[in-house]
Write a protein that holds these residues in place. Structure first.
Motif, PDB file in Angstrom:
ATOM      1  N   THR A  84       0.800  -1.217   0.000  1.00 41.48           N
ATOM      2  CA  THR A  84       0.000   0.000   0.000  1.00 41.48           C
ATOM      3  C   THR A  84       0.837   1.273   0.000  1.00 41.48           C
ATOM      4  N   VAL A  85       2.157   1.190   0.194  1.00 39.55           N
ATOM      5  CA  VAL A  85       2.962   2.417   0.251  1.00 39.55           C
ATOM      6  C   VAL A  85       2.903   3.207  -1.056  1.00 39.55           C
ATOM      7  N   PRO A  86       3.170   2.599  -2.235  1.00 35.50           N
ATOM      8  CA  PRO A  86       3.068   3.380  -3.479  1.00 35.50           C
ATOM      9  C   PRO A  86       1.652   3.919  -3.703  1.00 35.50           C
ATOM     10  N   LEU A  87       0.650   3.113  -3.365  1.00 33.98           N
ATOM     11  CA  LEU A  87      -0.726   3.575  -3.516  1.00 33.98           C
ATOM     12  C   LEU A  87      -1.007   4.745  -2.589  1.00 33.98           C
ATOM     13  N   LEU A  88      -0.482   4.679  -1.380  1.00 39.78           N
ATOM     14  CA  LEU A  88      -0.678   5.762  -0.423  1.00 39.78           C
ATOM     15  C   LEU A  88      -0.054   7.053  -0.933  1.00 39.78           C
ATOM     16  N   VAL A  89       1.148   6.965  -1.486  1.00 36.31           N
ATOM     17  CA  VAL A  89       1.805   8.149  -2.039  1.00 36.31           C
ATOM     18  C   VAL A  89       0.951   8.760  -3.149  1.00 36.31           C
ATOM     19  N   MET A  90       0.434   7.904  -4.030  1.00 35.87           N
ATOM     20  CA  MET A  90      -0.388   8.383  -5.130  1.00 35.87           C
ATOM     21  C   MET A  90      -1.657   9.059  -4.623  1.00 35.87           C
ATOM     22  N   GLN A  91      -2.291   8.465  -3.614  1.00 37.31           N
ATOM     23  CA  GLN A  91      -3.526   9.026  -3.063  1.00 37.31           C
ATOM     24  C   GLN A  91      -3.273  10.397  -2.456  1.00 37.31           C
TER      25      GLN A  91
ATOM     26  N   ARG B 223      -5.973  14.107  11.713  1.00 41.22           N
ATOM     27  CA  ARG B 223      -7.344  13.578  11.728  1.00 41.22           C
ATOM     28  C   ARG B 223      -7.836  13.246  10.322  1.00 41.22           C
ATOM     29  N   ALA B 224      -7.343  13.989   9.331  1.00 40.77           N
ATOM     30  CA  ALA B 224      -7.772  13.739   7.949  1.00 40.77           C
ATOM     31  C   ALA B 224      -7.086  12.518   7.353  1.00 40.77           C
ATOM     32  N   LEU B 225      -5.827  12.269   7.735  1.00 32.89           N
ATOM     33  CA  LEU B 225      -5.059  11.199   7.099  1.00 32.89           C
ATOM     34  C   LEU B 225      -5.228   9.840   7.769  1.00 32.89           C
ATOM     35  N   VAL B 226      -5.488   9.825   9.075  1.00 32.36           N
ATOM     36  CA  VAL B 226      -5.612   8.546   9.778  1.00 32.36           C
ATOM     37  C   VAL B 226      -6.711   7.668   9.169  1.00 32.36           C
ATOM     38  N   PRO B 227      -7.905   8.177   8.876  1.00 33.47           N
ATOM     39  CA  PRO B 227      -8.928   7.324   8.255  1.00 33.47           C
ATOM     40  C   PRO B 227      -8.495   6.747   6.913  1.00 33.47           C
ATOM     41  N   LEU B 228      -7.733   7.529   6.137  1.00 34.87           N
ATOM     42  CA  LEU B 228      -7.245   7.020   4.848  1.00 34.87           C
ATOM     43  C   LEU B 228      -6.317   5.828   5.060  1.00 34.87           C
ATOM     44  N   LEU B 229      -5.445   5.918   6.045  1.00 33.69           N
ATOM     45  CA  LEU B 229      -4.528   4.824   6.338  1.00 33.69           C
ATOM     46  C   LEU B 229      -5.271   3.604   6.873  1.00 33.69           C
ATOM     47  N   GLN B 230      -6.311   3.836   7.654  1.00 30.01           N
ATOM     48  CA  GLN B 230      -7.116   2.722   8.167  1.00 30.01           C
ATOM     49  C   GLN B 230      -7.795   1.976   7.025  1.00 30.01           C
ATOM     50  N   GLN B 231      -8.278   2.710   6.020  1.00 36.71           N
ATOM     51  CA  GLN B 231      -8.920   2.068   4.884  1.00 36.71           C
ATOM     52  C   GLN B 231      -7.943   1.180   4.113  1.00 36.71           C
ATOM     53  N   MET B 232      -6.653   1.479   4.235  1.00 36.48           N
ATOM     54  CA  MET B 232      -5.642   0.681   3.549  1.00 36.48           C
ATOM     55  C   MET B 232      -5.147  -0.483   4.399  1.00 36.48           C
TER      56      MET B 232
END
Length: 218
Positions: free
Chosen positions: A30-37, A179-188
């Motif tokens: 998920t690291v490359p995907l996270l960077v892209m997101q 607070r904005a980024l934690v939910p995105l990481l949880q979804q991954m």
């Protein structure tokens, strides 16, 4: 690095040991995907402040000189001029992700740390309430010119900018970014207790002044 509150209230991951390698493998993928997101959001606006300020100016006419070798400074009667100019300004804080890359991500097992760029602050608008300007002009003085009023308004904007480091907007921007980024990481697939949102350092007043961008409209 200064870790910012990420509201780490999640429970530990449940499951037997055979499930752990799969979780680690998922984090790696998920690291490359996270960077892209994250790069898709060029600017993440996290905080908005409304600031009200009254700019005041007071001057008098004095007779200065010397008499019998004594310095004199006499305030002339009816020579006062005073003005109060109410101003409203909007400040916005944001994170610029245009240069975000895998260098901003550190992963150790299932734990991930996101090192965010420095917050930026911009003065997006400033407006003078013309109907509420109050002035007093003595009988022997001329009224305030448009150029003078414009200069006082500019001084007011500069005073608001100078006050930004003391408003705490940078700290709030950090917390809201987490607070904005934690939910995105949880979804991954990351668990909340395994997430850290961090910034480079604790900023001093002089540092914060470098992050201020002007974009005001009269």
């Amino acid at each position: 690095m200064i870790a910012v509150a990420a509201l780490l209230t999640g429970c530990s991951c449940q499951g037997d040991k055979s499930e752990q390698p799969a979780a680690v493998y998922q984090a790696i993928d998920t690291v490359p995907l996270l960077v892209m997101q994250i790069q898709q959001c060029t600017r993440l606006y996290t905080t908005e402040y409304k600031v009200h300020k009254i700019v005041t100016h007071d001057d008098v006419v004095s007779l200065r000189g010397s008499l019998f070798k004594q310095d004199i400074n006499i305030k002339l009667p009816l020579g006062d001029r005073k003005v109060a100019i109410p101003m409203d300004a909007t400040l916005k804080a944001y994170i610029d992700f245009s240069d975000f890359s895998e260098k901003n991500i550190e992963r150790h097992g299932q734990h991930i740390t996101i090192l965010l760029p420095d917050p930026q602050v911009e003065l997006t608008s400033s407006k003078v309430n013309q109907r509420e300007i109050r002035s007093y002009v003595g009988l022997v003085r001329a009224g305030f010119s448009d150029a003078e009023l414009s200069g006082y308004e500019q001084q007011g904007r500069e005073a608001i900018i100078q006050s930004i480091p003391r408003l705490g907007i940078i700290g709030v921007a950090r917390e809201n970014a987490a607070r904005a980024l934690v939910p995105l990481l949880q979804q991954m697939g990351y668990q909340e207790q395994d997430i850290t949102i961090a910034f480079r350092k604790e900023f001093q007043l002089n540092d914060i002044r470098k992050f201020i961008e002007l974009r005001h409209e009269n």
